[in-house]
Design a protein around this motif. Structure first.
Motif, PDB file in Angstrom:
ATOM      1  N   LYS A 225       0.838  -1.218   0.000  1.00 35.82           N
ATOM      2  CA  LYS A 225       0.000   0.000   0.000  1.00 35.82           C
ATOM      3  C   LYS A 225       0.866   1.259   0.000  1.00 35.82           C
ATOM      4  O   LYS A 225       0.569   2.237  -0.683  1.00 35.82           O
ATOM      5  N   ALA A 226       1.929   1.245   0.788  1.00 35.90           N
ATOM      6  CA  ALA A 226       2.818   2.419   0.855  1.00 35.90           C
ATOM      7  C   ALA A 226       3.502   2.640  -0.498  1.00 35.90           C
ATOM      8  O   ALA A 226       3.619   3.779  -0.974  1.00 35.90           O
ATOM      9  N   VAL A 227       3.959   1.551  -1.122  1.00 38.50           N
ATOM     10  CA  VAL A 227       4.602   1.679  -2.442  1.00 38.50           C
ATOM     11  C   VAL A 227       3.591   2.205  -3.464  1.00 38.50           C
ATOM     12  O   VAL A 227       3.911   3.088  -4.283  1.00 38.50           O
ATOM     13  N   ALA A 228       2.364   1.700  -3.404  1.00 38.38           N
ATOM     14  CA  ALA A 228       1.328   2.159  -4.344  1.00 38.38           C
ATOM     15  C   ALA A 228       1.050   3.647  -4.147  1.00 38.38           C
ATOM     16  O   ALA A 228       0.854   4.391  -5.121  1.00 38.38           O
ATOM     17  N   ALA A 229       1.022   4.090  -2.900  1.00 38.57           N
ATOM     18  CA  ALA A 229       0.772   5.516  -2.619  1.00 38.57           C
ATOM     19  C   ALA A 229       1.912   6.372  -3.168  1.00 38.57           C
ATOM     20  O   ALA A 229       1.680   7.449  -3.734  1.00 38.57           O
ATOM     21  N   ALA A 230       3.142   5.890  -3.010  1.00 31.56           N
ATOM     22  CA  ALA A 230       4.292   6.643  -3.518  1.00 31.56           C
ATOM     23  C   ALA A 230       4.285   6.680  -5.051  1.00 31.56           C
ATOM     24  O   ALA A 230       4.584   7.718  -5.662  1.00 31.56           O
ATOM     25  N   LYS A 231       3.926   5.571  -5.648  1.00 36.39           N
ATOM     26  CA  LYS A 231       3.840   5.501  -7.120  1.00 36.39           C
ATOM     27  C   LYS A 231       2.815   6.504  -7.631  1.00 36.39           C
ATOM     28  O   LYS A 231       3.054   7.252  -8.584  1.00 36.39           O
ATOM     29  N   LYS A 232       1.675   6.524  -6.965  1.00 34.67           N
ATOM     30  CA  LYS A 232       0.604   7.448  -7.377  1.00 34.67           C
ATOM     31  C   LYS A 232       1.061   8.905  -7.190  1.00 34.67           C
ATOM     32  O   LYS A 232       0.842   9.755  -8.075  1.00 34.67           O
ATOM     33  N   ALA A 233       1.707   9.174  -6.075  1.00 37.20           N
ATOM     34  CA  ALA A 233       2.179  10.540  -5.808  1.00 37.20           C
ATOM     35  C   ALA A 233       3.210  10.988  -6.845  1.00 37.20           C
ATOM     36  O   ALA A 233       3.324  12.178  -7.145  1.00 37.20           O
ATOM     37  N   ALA A 234       3.960  10.017  -7.373  1.00 37.10           N
ATOM     38  CA  ALA A 234       4.974  10.340  -8.382  1.00 37.10           C
ATOM     39  C   ALA A 234       4.358  10.509  -9.774  1.00 37.10           C
ATOM     40  O   ALA A 234       5.055  10.867 -10.726  1.00 37.10           O
ATOM     41  N   GLY A 235       3.070  10.186  -9.879  1.00 33.09           N
ATOM     42  CA  GLY A 235       2.396  10.325 -11.174  1.00 33.09           C
ATOM     43  C   GLY A 235       2.740   9.205 -12.128  1.00 33.09           C
ATOM     44  O   GLY A 235       2.642   9.354 -13.355  1.00 33.09           O
ATOM     45  N   ILE A 236       3.118   8.059 -11.577  1.00 38.28           N
ATOM     46  CA  ILE A 236       3.503   6.913 -12.426  1.00 38.28           C
ATOM     47  C   ILE A 236       2.295   6.003 -12.605  1.00 38.28           C
ATOM     48  O   ILE A 236       1.608   5.687 -11.633  1.00 38.28           O
TER      49      ILE A 236
END
Ligand code: SF4
Length: 220
Positions: free
Chosen positions: A209-220
């Motif tokens: 979940k944390a990785v997914a949130a970071a991915k989303k925040a990066a716009g990837i």
């Protein structure tokens, strides 16, 4: 193919192999060169491209992991969880083989550590974290597309904030917390260490979940 894959710029200003800034860690490095002659035994360089939109920052190399292989998180349990999660979320490709020459590649993300040299008992001293922040800050400054940082553990989180010149109080570490700092978004996670997963502090689901949130925040 992403920009990060198409233009694989290399990092500059990596610490020298015999970086002398932390005497205790330099001494430990020298001892390890004698004890484990076939290990990397040097400051571990960042992995991935400076063109990436997402940076993942860990604590420090593990003695028999990154310190052995020369690539962050490679060769120990934390890497199995991290790289398995990145691949599952489309942030890596290839087969992770726990070796620096396994051909495994990151997609639009990069990985570094707050402290580049392996510390005794995985515990860097505050002065060592401060010394190595010069390199962390240098890496941040050479990432023109950087949008988000996933910080693994409190030490990495606080060091990133300090490197960015942001007050820690306003963005205190908490697993799963997302911090908008203006140009960048920070997502915090407990470190994906074996200790944290064995004790139930962090589950694979929490980490995903944390990785997914970071991915989303990066716009990837
Ligand atoms: S931890 Fe960083 S600053 Fe300290 S000796 Fe290693 S590379 Fe140099």
């Amino acid at each position: 193919m992403s920009a990060a894959e198409a233009s694989p710029r290399t990092w500059h200003d990596e610490p020298p192999r015999d970086c002398p800034r932390c005497p205790r860690l330099a001494q430990f490095r020298a001892e390890n060169r004698t004890r484990f002659g076939d290990y990397f035994n040097a400051p571990v360089p960042s992995f991935g491209s400076p063109e990436a939109r997402l940076l993942i920052v860990g604590l420090a190399p593990g003695l028999h992991g990154a310190n052995k292989t020369g690539r962050p998180f490679t060769g120990d349990y934390a890497g199995e969880l991290l790289y398995g999660t990145l691949k599952a979320q489309g942030l890596a490709r290839g087969e992770y083989g726990a070796r620096a020459d396994d051909g495994f590649a990151l997609i639009d993300c990069a990985i570094t550590n707050a402290v580049r040299c392996v510390p005794p008992e995985n515990k860097p001293l505050p002065a060592e974290i401060a010394q190595c922040r010069a390199f962390l800050g240098g890496q941040l400054a050479q990432m023109p597309n950087l949008k988000a940082i996933l910080t693994l553990g409190r030490v990495a989180h606080d060091s990133v904030l300090t490197a960015l010149g942001i007050a820690k109080k306003a963005h205190a570490f908490a697993h799963g917390a997302t911090h908008d700092t203006g140009r960048l978004t920070l997502v915090a996670s407990y470190h994906c260490s074996r200790y944290n997963t064995n004790t139930g502090v962090l589950t694979a689901e929490m980490f995903a979940k944390a990785v997914a949130a970071a991915k989303k925040a990066a716009g990837i």
